[in-house]
Design a protein around this motif. Sequence first.
Motif, PDB file in Angstrom:
ATOM      1  N   THR A 204      -2.880  -0.904  -2.826  1.00  0.00           N
ATOM      2  CA  THR A 204      -3.762  -0.040  -3.596  1.00  0.00           C
ATOM      3  C   THR A 204      -5.212  -0.412  -3.347  1.00  0.00           C
ATOM      4  O   THR A 204      -5.558  -1.589  -3.325  1.00  0.00           O
ATOM      5  CB  THR A 204      -3.466  -0.175  -5.105  1.00  0.00           C
ATOM      6  OG1 THR A 204      -2.082   0.046  -5.331  1.00  0.00           O
ATOM      7  CG2 THR A 204      -4.290   0.813  -5.912  1.00  0.00           C
ATOM      8  N   PRO A 205      -6.089   0.570  -3.151  1.00  0.00           N
ATOM      9  CA  PRO A 205      -7.514   0.278  -2.969  1.00  0.00           C
ATOM     10  C   PRO A 205      -8.097  -0.390  -4.206  1.00  0.00           C
ATOM     11  O   PRO A 205      -7.606  -0.203  -5.315  1.00  0.00           O
ATOM     12  CB  PRO A 205      -8.135   1.658  -2.759  1.00  0.00           C
ATOM     13  CG  PRO A 205      -7.009   2.503  -2.269  1.00  0.00           C
ATOM     14  CD  PRO A 205      -5.797   2.003  -3.013  1.00  0.00           C
ATOM     15  N   ASN A 206      -9.149  -1.174  -4.027  1.00  0.00           N
ATOM     16  CA  ASN A 206      -9.766  -1.867  -5.155  1.00  0.00           C
ATOM     17  C   ASN A 206     -10.324  -0.878  -6.163  1.00  0.00           C
ATOM     18  O   ASN A 206     -10.590   0.278  -5.837  1.00  0.00           O
ATOM     19  CB  ASN A 206     -10.851  -2.829  -4.659  1.00  0.00           C
ATOM     20  CG  ASN A 206     -12.004  -2.125  -3.994  1.00  0.00           C
ATOM     21  OD1 ASN A 206     -12.976  -1.751  -4.630  1.00  0.00           O
ATOM     22  ND2 ASN A 206     -11.915  -1.911  -2.676  1.00  0.00           N
ATOM     23  N   ALA A 264     -12.422   1.975  -5.647  1.00  0.00           N
ATOM     24  CA  ALA A 264     -11.474   2.657  -6.531  1.00  0.00           C
ATOM     25  C   ALA A 264     -10.605   3.584  -5.701  1.00  0.00           C
ATOM     26  O   ALA A 264     -10.924   3.915  -4.584  1.00  0.00           O
ATOM     27  CB  ALA A 264     -12.224   3.455  -7.598  1.00  0.00           C
ATOM     28  N   GLY A 265      -9.495   4.021  -6.286  1.00  0.00           N
ATOM     29  CA  GLY A 265      -8.671   4.975  -5.573  1.00  0.00           C
ATOM     30  C   GLY A 265      -7.203   4.762  -5.828  1.00  0.00           C
ATOM     31  O   GLY A 265      -6.812   3.960  -6.638  1.00  0.00           O
ATOM     32  N   GLY A 266      -6.346   5.474  -5.055  1.00  0.00           N
ATOM     33  CA  GLY A 266      -4.929   5.381  -5.298  1.00  0.00           C
ATOM     34  C   GLY A 266      -4.079   5.510  -4.059  1.00  0.00           C
ATOM     35  O   GLY A 266      -2.892   5.815  -4.168  1.00  0.00           O
ATOM     36  N   LEU A 267      -4.627   5.344  -2.842  1.00  0.00           N
ATOM     37  CA  LEU A 267      -3.817   5.440  -1.635  1.00  0.00           C
ATOM     38  C   LEU A 267      -2.753   4.358  -1.604  1.00  0.00           C
ATOM     39  O   LEU A 267      -3.002   3.224  -1.957  1.00  0.00           O
ATOM     40  CB  LEU A 267      -4.706   5.294  -0.386  1.00  0.00           C
ATOM     41  CG  LEU A 267      -5.634   6.460  -0.072  1.00  0.00           C
ATOM     42  CD1 LEU A 267      -6.529   6.101   1.098  1.00  0.00           C
ATOM     43  CD2 LEU A 267      -4.814   7.689   0.277  1.00  0.00           C
ATOM     44  N   LEU A 268      -1.577   4.688  -1.148  1.00  0.00           N
ATOM     45  CA  LEU A 268      -0.507   3.715  -0.990  1.00  0.00           C
ATOM     46  C   LEU A 268      -0.127   3.640   0.475  1.00  0.00           C
ATOM     47  O   LEU A 268      -0.109   4.647   1.184  1.00  0.00           O
ATOM     48  CB  LEU A 268       0.722   4.128  -1.814  1.00  0.00           C
ATOM     49  CG  LEU A 268       0.536   4.120  -3.324  1.00  0.00           C
ATOM     50  CD1 LEU A 268       1.817   4.608  -3.994  1.00  0.00           C
ATOM     51  CD2 LEU A 268       0.203   2.725  -3.803  1.00  0.00           C
ATOM     52  N   LEU A 269       0.175   2.432   0.952  1.00  0.00           N
ATOM     53  CA  LEU A 269       0.650   2.279   2.317  1.00  0.00           C
ATOM     54  C   LEU A 269       2.101   2.736   2.393  1.00  0.00           C
ATOM     55  O   LEU A 269       2.770   2.912   1.383  1.00  0.00           O
ATOM     56  CB  LEU A 269       0.536   0.815   2.748  1.00  0.00           C
ATOM     57  CG  LEU A 269      -0.880   0.250   2.759  1.00  0.00           C
ATOM     58  CD1 LEU A 269      -0.831  -1.205   3.169  1.00  0.00           C
ATOM     59  CD2 LEU A 269      -1.751   1.035   3.715  1.00  0.00           C
ATOM     60  N   ALA A 270       2.606   2.891   3.597  1.00  0.00           N
ATOM     61  CA  ALA A 270       3.984   3.325   3.793  1.00  0.00           C
ATOM     62  C   ALA A 270       4.937   2.289   3.226  1.00  0.00           C
ATOM     63  O   ALA A 270       4.599   1.117   3.083  1.00  0.00           O
ATOM     64  CB  ALA A 270       4.248   3.522   5.284  1.00  0.00           C
ATOM     65  N   ALA A 271       6.168   2.727   2.942  1.00  0.00           N
ATOM     66  CA  ALA A 271       7.174   1.817   2.382  1.00  0.00           C
ATOM     67  C   ALA A 271       7.412   0.660   3.325  1.00  0.00           C
ATOM     68  O   ALA A 271       7.458   0.811   4.533  1.00  0.00           O
ATOM     69  CB  ALA A 271       8.474   2.598   2.175  1.00  0.00           C
ATOM     70  N   GLY A 272       7.533  -0.524   2.751  1.00  0.00           N
ATOM     71  CA  GLY A 272       7.772  -1.732   3.545  1.00  0.00           C
ATOM     72  C   GLY A 272       6.506  -2.429   3.976  1.00  0.00           C
ATOM     73  O   GLY A 272       6.557  -3.515   4.566  1.00  0.00           O
ATOM     74  N   ALA A 273       5.345  -1.847   3.717  1.00  0.00           N
ATOM     75  CA  ALA A 273       4.080  -2.441   4.158  1.00  0.00           C
ATOM     76  C   ALA A 273       3.816  -3.769   3.467  1.00  0.00           C
ATOM     77  O   ALA A 273       3.282  -4.698   4.067  1.00  0.00           O
ATOM     78  CB  ALA A 273       2.918  -1.487   3.890  1.00  0.00           C
TER      79      ALA A 273
END
Length: 285
Positions: A204-206, A264-273
């Motif tokens: 998650t972004p800071n 700030a933000g809400g991007l998520l990396l791909a599963a397993g990252a």
Amino acid sequence: MQTKKLFLAAAPAAACIAALGAGAPAAHAADSWTYMANLQPVSLNTPSGAASGHFMISIDGDQATVTETVSGLADKLPTDKKTLNALGIPVAFAGMPFPHVQHIHIDGGGTCPAGSADTNGDGVISTVEGQPAYGKIGTTLSTKGATDASTATDVTKAPGGGSFTYKRTFTLNQATLSAIKNNTAVVVVHGLNPTNAPKASLTTPNSLGVTLPGASKKLALIGTAPALCGTLEKSQMSTMPSGGVQTGGGGTSGLQDQGMFYGAGGLLLAAGAVLTVRRRFAKQH
């Protein structure tokens, strides 16, 4: 006879001067205080017993001398390009000491955040989520330059490494001085250890919105979230207690680049990252 009279006349005056002189140190001492904080892991963010620190600030008027030792934090940034990219860290930062910006926070609840501070339920307490407990930045514990909020995010002036010793004397601003004397000041050391940080802090972004120079995405939450925290309390001690935190390499030198903290933000990396990042990071330490 004349000499004797002069001596007798001068004696009371000398006694008054001596009394005033004796009272001066006492008055000065009344403005001199020492406060200490035991820095403990922030709930959710740092496992219990994984890191710790001791913080002492001696105040004489508006002059403050800080002495601090910390151990068990994130040591160095990874060197693997994929890991760096996953965390939002440019290659220029590879292998450098992990920077730990730190502050004396004021105007909050005068406490360290509990697990309930995680209001979005992602398993990590962000800088913003911790603010109701510890408040805003009153003083930046920088290694050089200004100590106000203007240097709050400057990693070139932050201590770095898993263990470090920090010592500096500077002029303390009135807002921080008042908070310390009112027992509402809190010391917070930021930056989580990727090897044991909550999963969300890696994906998650800071929470306050910064992208590092040269990075393609916002810095992950591990770079800004509170790792250690302690409330400042008045102490009768004038030196750091013995047998405290073990300190290794490090010191007060920070990461030699700029713009590291807060986003700030809400991007998520791909599963397993998360697992991939931890494995890559662990192999390099």
